[in-house]
Motif scaffolding. Sequence first.
Motif, PDB file in Angstrom:
ATOM      1  N   ASN A 197      31.281  -4.475  66.475  1.00 48.37           N
ATOM      2  CA  ASN A 197      30.761  -3.773  67.649  1.00 48.37           C
ATOM      3  C   ASN A 197      30.111  -2.452  67.259  1.00 48.37           C
ATOM      4  OD1 ASN A 197      31.514  -5.723  69.497  1.00 48.37           O
ATOM      5  ND2 ASN A 197      33.508  -4.793  69.930  1.00 48.37           N
ATOM      6  N   THR A 198      30.681  -1.766  66.268  1.00 48.27           N
ATOM      7  CA  THR A 198      30.090  -0.499  65.834  1.00 48.27           C
ATOM      8  C   THR A 198      28.681  -0.712  65.289  1.00 48.27           C
ATOM      9  OG1 THR A 198      32.264   0.433  65.319  1.00 48.27           O
ATOM     10  CG2 THR A 198      30.355   1.468  64.268  1.00 48.27           C
ATOM     11  N   TYR A 199      28.480  -1.733  64.484  1.00 50.29           N
ATOM     12  CA  TYR A 199      27.158  -2.031  63.934  1.00 50.29           C
ATOM     13  C   TYR A 199      26.176  -2.352  65.056  1.00 50.29           C
ATOM     14  CZ  TYR A 199      23.535  -4.326  61.126  1.00 50.29           C
ATOM     15  OH  TYR A 199      22.344  -4.676  60.545  1.00 50.29           O
ATOM     16  N   LEU A 200      26.589  -3.201  65.982  1.00 48.22           N
ATOM     17  CA  LEU A 200      25.700  -3.622  67.061  1.00 48.22           C
ATOM     18  C   LEU A 200      25.389  -2.459  67.997  1.00 48.22           C
ATOM     19  CD1 LEU A 200      27.334  -7.083  67.850  1.00 48.22           C
ATOM     20  CD2 LEU A 200      25.217  -6.661  66.577  1.00 48.22           C
ATOM     21  N   ASN A 201      26.390  -1.625  68.281  1.00 46.25           N
ATOM     22  CA  ASN A 201      26.159  -0.516  69.201  1.00 46.25           C
ATOM     23  C   ASN A 201      25.254   0.544  68.592  1.00 46.25           C
ATOM     24  OD1 ASN A 201      27.737  -1.621  71.263  1.00 46.25           O
ATOM     25  ND2 ASN A 201      29.622  -0.721  70.449  1.00 46.25           N
ATOM     26  N   CYS A 202      25.421   0.834  67.306  1.00 47.84           N
ATOM     27  CA  CYS A 202      24.532   1.797  66.648  1.00 47.84           C
ATOM     28  C   CYS A 202      23.111   1.256  66.571  1.00 47.84           C
ATOM     29  CB  CYS A 202      25.056   2.134  65.253  1.00 47.84           C
ATOM     30  SG  CYS A 202      26.584   3.086  65.241  1.00 47.84           S
ATOM     31  N   SER A 203      22.996  -0.041  66.320  1.00 42.13           N
ATOM     32  CA  SER A 203      21.674  -0.667  66.263  1.00 42.13           C
ATOM     33  C   SER A 203      20.957  -0.555  67.599  1.00 42.13           C
ATOM     34  CB  SER A 203      21.824  -2.128  65.856  1.00 42.13           C
ATOM     35  OG  SER A 203      20.576  -2.794  65.892  1.00 42.13           O
ATOM     36  N   SER A 204      21.714  -0.672  68.691  1.00 41.64           N
ATOM     37  CA  SER A 204      21.097  -0.631  70.018  1.00 41.64           C
ATOM     38  C   SER A 204      20.549   0.739  70.373  1.00 41.64           C
ATOM     39  CB  SER A 204      22.124  -1.058  71.069  1.00 41.64           C
ATOM     40  OG  SER A 204      23.138  -0.075  71.215  1.00 41.64           O
ATOM     41  N   LEU A 205      20.951   1.788  69.627  1.00 43.68           N
ATOM     42  CA  LEU A 205      20.474   3.135  69.911  1.00 43.68           C
ATOM     43  C   LEU A 205      19.104   3.413  69.319  1.00 43.68           C
ATOM     44  CD1 LEU A 205      23.766   5.151  69.296  1.00 43.68           C
ATOM     45  CD2 LEU A 205      22.745   4.573  71.500  1.00 43.68           C
ATOM     46  N   GLY A 206      18.597   2.498  68.490  1.00 41.37           N
ATOM     47  CA  GLY A 206      17.301   2.706  67.867  1.00 41.37           C
ATOM     48  C   GLY A 206      17.319   3.670  66.709  1.00 41.37           C
ATOM     49  N   LEU A 207      18.497   3.922  66.142  1.00 42.46           N
ATOM     50  CA  LEU A 207      18.611   4.827  64.997  1.00 42.46           C
ATOM     51  C   LEU A 207      18.130   4.127  63.733  1.00 42.46           C
ATOM     52  CD1 LEU A 207      22.199   6.197  65.738  1.00 42.46           C
ATOM     53  CD2 LEU A 207      20.041   7.367  66.175  1.00 42.46           C
ATOM     54  N   PRO A 208      17.509   4.845  62.809  1.00 41.44           N
ATOM     55  CA  PRO A 208      17.108   4.218  61.543  1.00 41.44           C
ATOM     56  C   PRO A 208      18.346   3.774  60.780  1.00 41.44           C
ATOM     57  CG  PRO A 208      16.842   6.604  61.447  1.00 41.44           C
ATOM     58  CD  PRO A 208      17.120   6.276  62.882  1.00 41.44           C
ATOM     59  N   PRO A 209      18.247   2.714  60.002  1.00 44.86           N
ATOM     60  CA  PRO A 209      19.421   2.200  59.279  1.00 44.86           C
ATOM     61  C   PRO A 209      20.073   3.225  58.358  1.00 44.86           C
ATOM     62  CG  PRO A 209      17.644   0.596  59.257  1.00 44.86           C
ATOM     63  CD  PRO A 209      17.062   1.866  59.814  1.00 44.86           C
ATOM     64  N   ASN A 210      19.272   4.160  57.820  1.00 48.93           N
ATOM     65  CA  ASN A 210      19.830   5.168  56.918  1.00 48.93           C
ATOM     66  C   ASN A 210      20.138   6.473  57.638  1.00 48.93           C
ATOM     67  OD1 ASN A 210      17.223   5.963  57.419  1.00 48.93           O
ATOM     68  ND2 ASN A 210      16.773   6.538  55.290  1.00 48.93           N
ATOM     69  N   PHE A 211      20.338   6.396  58.950  1.00 54.08           N
ATOM     70  CA  PHE A 211      20.602   7.594  59.751  1.00 54.08           C
ATOM     71  C   PHE A 211      21.812   8.355  59.229  1.00 54.08           C
ATOM     72  CE2 PHE A 211      23.284   9.388  63.136  1.00 54.08           C
ATOM     73  CZ  PHE A 211      22.438  10.383  63.615  1.00 54.08           C
ATOM     74  N   ASN A 212      21.681   9.694  59.165  1.00 57.60           N
ATOM     75  CA  ASN A 212      22.802  10.574  58.856  1.00 57.60           C
ATOM     76  C   ASN A 212      22.738  11.767  59.795  1.00 57.60           C
ATOM     77  OD1 ASN A 212      24.657   9.995  56.409  1.00 57.60           O
ATOM     78  ND2 ASN A 212      22.626   9.333  55.721  1.00 57.60           N
ATOM     79  N   ALA A 213      23.843  12.012  60.504  1.00 54.04           N
ATOM     80  CA  ALA A 213      23.883  13.100  61.475  1.00 54.04           C
ATOM     81  C   ALA A 213      23.726  14.445  60.778  1.00 54.04           C
ATOM     82  CB  ALA A 213      25.188  13.058  62.247  1.00 54.04           C
ATOM     83  N   THR A 214      23.056  15.374  61.456  1.00 54.39           N
ATOM     84  CA  THR A 214      22.838  16.710  60.891  1.00 54.39           C
ATOM     85  C   THR A 214      23.463  17.802  61.747  1.00 54.39           C
ATOM     86  OG1 THR A 214      20.716  16.859  62.050  1.00 54.39           O
ATOM     87  CG2 THR A 214      20.683  16.025  59.784  1.00 54.39           C
ATOM     88  N   ASN A 215      24.106  17.434  62.848  1.00 56.85           N
ATOM     89  CA  ASN A 215      24.725  18.413  63.734  1.00 56.85           C
ATOM     90  C   ASN A 215      26.221  18.151  63.839  1.00 56.85           C
ATOM     91  OD1 ASN A 215      22.316  19.926  65.083  1.00 56.85           O
ATOM     92  ND2 ASN A 215      21.762  17.759  65.213  1.00 56.85           N
ATOM     93  N   SER A 216      27.002  19.221  63.881  1.00 57.64           N
ATOM     94  CA  SER A 216      28.441  19.077  64.058  1.00 57.64           C
ATOM     95  C   SER A 216      28.743  18.397  65.391  1.00 57.64           C
ATOM     96  CB  SER A 216      29.120  20.451  64.015  1.00 57.64           C
ATOM     97  OG  SER A 216      28.947  21.056  62.758  1.00 57.64           O
ATOM     98  N   ILE A 217      29.893  17.731  65.430  1.00 60.93           N
ATOM     99  CA  ILE A 217      30.345  17.060  66.645  1.00 60.93           C
ATOM    100  C   ILE A 217      31.148  18.051  67.477  1.00 60.93           C
ATOM    101  CG2 ILE A 217      31.719  15.152  67.568  1.00 60.93           C
ATOM    102  CD1 ILE A 217      31.255  13.738  64.836  1.00 60.93           C
ATOM    103  N   THR A 218      30.755  18.269  68.714  1.00 62.98           N
ATOM    104  CA  THR A 218      31.478  19.160  69.616  1.00 62.98           C
ATOM    105  C   THR A 218      32.604  18.394  70.290  1.00 62.98           C
ATOM    106  OG1 THR A 218      29.452  20.416  70.041  1.00 62.98           O
ATOM    107  CG2 THR A 218      31.288  20.724  71.580  1.00 62.98           C
ATOM    108  N   VAL A 219      33.812  18.942  70.221  1.00 68.74           N
ATOM    109  CA  VAL A 219      34.984  18.285  70.786  1.00 68.74           C
ATOM    110  C   VAL A 219      35.629  19.209  71.811  1.00 68.74           C
ATOM    111  CG1 VAL A 219      37.220  17.209  70.314  1.00 68.74           C
ATOM    112  CG2 VAL A 219      35.373  17.041  68.630  1.00 68.74           C
ATOM    113  N   TYR A 220      35.731  18.747  73.058  1.00 70.16           N
ATOM    114  CA  TYR A 220      36.404  19.483  74.116  1.00 70.16           C
ATOM    115  C   TYR A 220      37.801  18.892  74.324  1.00 70.16           C
ATOM    116  CZ  TYR A 220      31.923  21.586  75.338  1.00 70.16           C
ATOM    117  OH  TYR A 220      30.738  22.283  75.307  1.00 70.16           O
ATOM    118  N   THR A 221      38.793  19.761  74.408  1.00 69.48           N
ATOM    119  CA  THR A 221      40.181  19.332  74.587  1.00 69.48           C
ATOM    120  C   THR A 221      40.760  20.029  75.805  1.00 69.48           C
ATOM    121  OG1 THR A 221      40.418  19.101  72.194  1.00 69.48           O
ATOM    122  CG2 THR A 221      42.439  19.140  73.487  1.00 69.48           C
TER     123      THR A 221
END
Length: 1014
Positions: free
Chosen positions: A725-749
Motif C-alpha cells: 500500500n505504501t508503494y501504491l499510495n506514494c505512486s498515486s501522488l505523482g512523486l518521482p521514483p527517486n523522490f527525497n524529502a527536503t523539509n522537516s516533518i511538523t508534528v503536532y501533539t
Amino acid sequence: MAARRNASGSRFNKNPLTLALATALMFPLGVVHAQDATEEDSQESTEEAAPTNTSTLDAVTVTGSRIAKSTFNSVSPIQVIPREESTVAGFNSTAGLLQSNAVTGGSDQINNAYGGYVVNGGPGVNTLSLRGLGPTRSLLLVNGRRLSPSGSRGAVGSVDLNTLPNIMVEHVEVLKDGASAIYGSDAVAGVVNVVTKSKFDGVAVEFQTNATQNGGGLETRWGTLFGTSGDKWRVSGSLEIYDRQEVTMGDRDWASDCPRPLLGRDDATGRYGADDYIDPTTGEPKCWGLDAGGVTINTLGTQYLLGRPGLGSLGYYGTYDPDNMPPGGFDYFNRWRPNASVTDGDLPGYEGVDLEGRTTYDPTMKRESLISPTTNVTGFLQGSMDLGVMGDAEAYFEALITRRESEQTGYLQHTVDYAVGSPLLGDLSWLPRMSAAPADGSTNGLPIAARAFIGWGLYGNRQTIDFGRYTAGLRGDLGSSWSYDGYLSYGRSDADYYTDNRLTDRIAKSYDVVSDGNGGFVCRDTSDGCVAAPVLSADVVAGNLSQAYRNYIMQETHGSTIYEEETAAFGVSGPLFDIPFGGTVAAAFGVEYRGMEIDDTPDINSINSNLYGFTSSTPTRGEDSVKEAYAEFEIPLLSGLPGAQELTFNLSGRYTDYDSYGSDDTWKLGMLWTPVDWLSLRASRGTSFRAPALFEQFLGASSGFANQSGDPCNDWGNATDTNSNTYLNCSSLGLPPNFNATNSITVYTQGGAETGLSAETSEAVTAGLVFQPEFGDGFGDLSFAADYFSIEVKNGVARLSGAQVLALCYGQSQAEFTAGSGYCSLVQRAANNSLTVTTGYINVARDKVRGWDFTTRYARDIGQGRFVANLAVTSFLEQGGQTLPSVEYKDYSGTIGAPELTGQLDLNYTIRNWRVRYGLDWVGSVESYSYYEKYDGVDYRPTYQMAIDDYFLHNLSLKYTGDDWSVTGGIRNVADKDPPVVSTGAYTTIGNAPLYSGYDYFGRTFFLNFSKEF
C-alpha cells in the motif's frame, strides 16, 4: 512505653536489626554487608573477625504491605539496599543508585544524557522506570508516602529523582511487583521506597567527589546531617549541595568523532562501513554531524541551475560521464557551496553539491552537551513528639525542599530565506522561485528564490526548579494491639525554564527592508530595534552573520510550570483473631484522598507559534482528584508444622474513584509457603488501575519537528514490494521514483482528554522460591532466589509518534488513502511535499513484560575477615507491545536498548576496619536483525551494524572505618570502557553510540568519599 517509630511508620527498638541479616531471612537481593540500620555510633571492634551488629526486631512495615510484621518475610520479592552499598559502589547521588542496573534490571532510564531530547518532565529531569514500563507506572515513596511529580514544561507526571536527599537516606526498598491494591495508582510495575534515618543525635559531615579521567563531568557533593532528641521528642535533618559539571561531545573521543552510517559489511573482516561514502576532500568516510545527515550547513539552495560539480558531487544526472551531461562539464544542481575558483556557470563563485557532497559537520558541535550540568540543593527535616494522649500518640512532620539549576547546550542550523526579487539577493536578484519551496511566512508570504543553510552555532536551555513536600501526621495505638496513622501532605513543584529561540516575526521583519542610502539596507520598521537580514553572499552562506542580527532575532524565552499535589490519608492496622495451628490474622484498613493540578504556561512566543524551527506549545492546565479505600489481610494459615513451617496468605483490595474517569477496583492475592526451614515458595497475582497523568489528559497542543528522512515516500520507486500500500499510495501522488524529502516533518501533539482517553488496567503475576541450604560449619551461608514476573498492561495510555501515524496512513488501502480518511485524516502533505502530522495520547492495545530475577548470596569467614558475594541477574523472556489492535504485537526483547540479560556481581571482603569491594555490571549482547526479519521480512545483516556484544564494566573500591569517621575511594569503569558502536541510521545515537542508559558515557572515574561524626 511503646517502642519509638521510625519515619516510615515502622516500630524499631532502640537498636534496630541490621538490614543485611533481615534481608537474608527472605533473600530478595544482595545486601552484602551487615550494617546498622540507623548508623548510630555502631562502629565494629577492630579485634572482631567480622562485623557483628545485632539487635532485637519488633514489628516493621515492609514495602508491599500495610501490615507490620515481626520478620521481613514477604509474599513479594523485595530488594533492600543500605546506603553504604551506594557509597562503596561510587554513586554520588540517590538518583545514580536508583537508575543503576541493580535496580532497573537494564531498563532504559531518562537521565542527563537526554538533555537535548524532548522528554516528559523537561530537560535535566531524571526519572525511574521499572521493568521498562515507564516512569508513570513506577511509584516512588519516601518513608512509605508517595512523592509528588516535579519538572518543567507541560508533560510533568513523574518524580524527578533530583529531589531526593542522599546523606539522610538509611536504605532503599525496591518492590518489583504490581502493588496498586496496596498503594493505588502508579504502582503498576513496582514500588521504590526511600527510607530516611529514623533517629540521629549529633552532627555528621560528608564530602564526595567523582572525577573523570577524560575530563568534564566532575561531581562534588557536600552534606551535613544533624539531629537531637529529648525524652519525648526528636528532630533531625540534612542539608547538601550536589554539583555536576558538563561533559561536552568534545570531551569524549567516541562522541566527538563525527558519526558515520556504517553501511555495508566487509565479508572478509566482518566490519561495517564498506559502503560508506568516501569524502573526496578528506579521503575519509563522510561525516554526518547533523541529524545523521538529514540537514546541511554552509550550503545554498536554489532552483535547478547549471554549474560546475564540486569534488565528488554527481548532480542531477547522477554521473560523471560527460556524454550524459550538458556541454562543458556542467550539470544541474539545486544545492551549492561557495568556491571562489568557479568563474562560470549560472552561479559563479559556487560549486554544485549533491546529497553526500554537502557539508554536515561544524567543529562547534563538539561543544554541545553530552552530559548536562546541574546544581541541586536539598534540605530535609523531620521530627516527632510523644503527646502522651490518644493512645500514646506521636505527632510527626517531614519537610523536603530542593532547588535544581540545570542547563543544556545544543547546536542549531539556521536558514535565511530570500524572496523572489528581494533586494537582499544582491547580485543574484534574477534567481527564479525554488520549485521545492512554497510561499513562506518568514518571507512575508512571498515565494522563495534562495535559501541559505547556515551553521548558527550553539544555543542554551536552562531550568530553575523549586520543589517542596511537607507532611504532618499523627500516629498511635488503639487499645493494646491496634495502631493508627493519619497524615496530610502537600507537594509543589515550581519551575521556570528558559530557551534561546529565534522569533519568526522578527525574522520576517528583517526581510522587509529599504535602502539605507549607503549601498546597504535597513528594516522598514525599526520600532523594536530591527536589524536587516544579511545580503546574500558566500560569506553569509559560510555562516558569518553579524552579531547585531543574531541578537535581534534570537531572544531568551521563558515559561513556567506549577504542579501541586495534596494528600490526606488515614489507616489502622492490627490483629483480628488466632487460627489453630497457624498464627494471628492481621488486617489493615485505610482511606486516602489525592488532588492534583498542573499549570504550565509557555512563553507567549511559544503559545503564538512564533518560535522558528523549535517546538511550540500552548498552556497545559488541568486538575484531577481521586478517593480511595483499601483493606489488607495477612492470614498465617499454618505455622511450625511438618511440611508447613509457614503457610501465609495475603489478600488486599482497593476501591478507586477518579473525578475524571470514574471508579474501579483492584485486588491482589499472595502466598508464602515454607515447607522446611531452607526452602520457601511464594506467588502473587493482582490487578492495577491507573488513570492517565494530568499531562496525558490536558497537554496543550505542541509542535515539533521530525527528520525528513521519515517521509514514507522517500525513494519509493526502489521499494522491493511494488504491491504494498505504501508503494501504491506514494505512486498515486505523482512523486518521482527517486523522490527525497527536503523539509522537516511538523508534528503536532495534544492531550487526550477531548478524544475519549480512558484509564488503563493491568495484571501482574509473580512466582518464586528462596533456597537457603544448611551445609554445616566451615562451608558458609548460601542463599538463592528465583522469581518469575509477568506484567501485562491493557488499554494502556501512550502517544502515537509521528512516524507511527505516517506508517498507519500510508499503509491504508488506496481508497482510504485517497479519501484522506482513517489515519490519513491526521496527515497533510503540502504543495512542496512537506508533511504535517497531528497526534496525541490514546489508549493502546497492550504492553507486556515477562522474565526472571535470579539472586545468589554466599558469605563465609575467611581468615580473620568475612567474604560476601552477591550475584543478581535479570532475564527478560518478553518485552513487547502494540500501539493499536489493528497493528501486530511485536516483542522487542533482546534488541538494542532492551537487553534480555543484565547482571551485577559484588565481591566484598571485610577485615577489621577495612572493606574491599569489586563490582561487575553486565549488559548482555543484543541484536536487532531478528526483530526486523521476523516482523518486516527484511534481513539488515549485510547493511547495518545492529548488534552489540556483551558489555562489562568493572568497579573497585576500598573503605576504611575509624571510630567516628570513614573514607572510601575507588574507581568506576576501571577499564575505561567506551560505549558500543552501531549504525546511525538504525538507532538514535550519540556519535555512533546508542542512546541507552545502561552504557557508561563518563569513562574511567575516580571517587573519594569522606564522612565524619561529631
